[in-house]
Design a protein around this motif. Sequence first.
Motif, PDB file in Angstrom:
ATOM      1  N   ASP A   1       0.848  -1.184   0.000  1.00 15.07           N
ATOM      2  CA  ASP A   1       0.000   0.000   0.000  1.00 15.07           C
ATOM      3  C   ASP A   1       0.891   1.244   0.000  1.00 15.07           C
ATOM      4  O   ASP A   1       2.102   1.167   0.249  1.00 15.07           O
ATOM      5  N   ASN A   2       0.297   2.375  -0.247  1.00 15.05           N
ATOM      6  CA  ASN A   2       1.037   3.634  -0.279  1.00 15.05           C
ATOM      7  C   ASN A   2       1.793   3.872   1.027  1.00 15.05           C
ATOM      8  O   ASN A   2       1.218   3.837   2.107  1.00 15.05           O
TER       9      ASN A   2
ATOM     10  N   GLY B   1       5.733   1.248  -1.409  1.00 11.81           N
ATOM     11  CA  GLY B   1       4.429   1.294  -2.052  1.00 11.81           C
ATOM     12  C   GLY B   1       4.015   2.695  -2.452  1.00 11.81           C
ATOM     13  O   GLY B   1       4.557   3.685  -1.949  1.00 11.81           O
ATOM     14  N   PRO B   2       3.087   2.780  -3.398  1.00 12.57           N
ATOM     15  CA  PRO B   2       2.314   1.637  -3.907  1.00 12.57           C
ATOM     16  C   PRO B   2       3.121   0.775  -4.865  1.00 12.57           C
ATOM     17  O   PRO B   2       3.865   1.280  -5.693  1.00 12.57           O
TER      18      PRO B   2
ATOM     19  N   PRO C   1       1.179  -3.002   8.982  1.00  6.97           N
ATOM     20  CA  PRO C   1       0.514  -2.707   7.721  1.00  6.97           C
ATOM     21  C   PRO C   1      -0.768  -3.520   7.576  1.00  6.97           C
ATOM     22  O   PRO C   1      -0.883  -4.626   8.121  1.00  6.97           O
ATOM     23  N   ASP C   2      -1.732  -3.002   6.867  1.00  8.63           N
ATOM     24  CA  ASP C   2      -3.014  -3.668   6.665  1.00  8.63           C
ATOM     25  C   ASP C   2      -2.798  -4.948   5.856  1.00  8.63           C
ATOM     26  O   ASP C   2      -2.389  -4.893   4.690  1.00  8.63           O
TER      27      ASP C   2
ATOM     28  N   LYS D   1      -4.046  -5.331   2.248  1.00 11.84           N
ATOM     29  CA  LYS D   1      -3.465  -4.549   1.164  1.00 11.84           C
ATOM     30  C   LYS D   1      -1.957  -4.748   0.998  1.00 11.84           C
ATOM     31  O   LYS D   1      -1.362  -4.190   0.080  1.00 11.84           O
ATOM     32  N   ASN D   2      -1.352  -5.525   1.894  1.00 12.08           N
ATOM     33  CA  ASN D   2       0.097  -5.680   1.882  1.00 12.08           C
ATOM     34  C   ASN D   2       0.485  -7.133   2.140  1.00 12.08           C
ATOM     35  O   ASN D   2       0.056  -7.722   3.140  1.00 12.08           O
TER      36      ASN D   2
END
Length: 197
Positions: A101-102, A129-130, A170-171, A174-175
């Motif tokens: 993710d960003n 990221g992204p 990190p989520d 998304k990662n």
Amino acid sequence: MSAMMTVAGLVASLLISPQAATGSPPDKVIIEVVVMNGTACPPGSAAVVVAPDNTSFTVTYRRAAESADVRRNCQISLRIHSPGFTYAIAEADHRGDLVLDNGVRAVLSANYYFQGMTSQTPVTQSFTGPFADAWELLDKPDIAHLVYLPCGEERNLSSTVDLRLSPGTPDPRKNFVTLDSTVFRFAWKSCLSRISR
């Protein structure tokens, strides 16, 4: 007397010194997985396939690491049987997939070494990221810096791959990072077992 000792020493060195090989061993190289552990490669999760021409072998991780944990790692120890030949690792090519993710950063590092000998300097690569793509970490030392297993010694080849994500939470939706395979390429030398007559 000293001349006899000199000749004896020369004979002994010729018996065990590695000599440049013209190619790979003619017989099939056998590789055993001795130890495998780590969150990226639980025991029993990898398979090893030797190329038909004995120039390389591939470790495939059947249960790849797919997680947003702070650290994922894999440590594997291999016993390589190649009678009459010794070897160095001329190249180690690690591959997997990475989604970030960003603002999330991934640091990947890997090294290999013979058991009981000095470890190679790890190679490292980072991504921010992204990012959503395959990753590759290539370790290809100069020919002059190749480390050969001494003839007549039995030492396992150990490889370590370390995968880190930051920040620490990190989520996971998304990662993630996966470790899919590593290709090791051999550099071969023959070990003289006798002096040609």
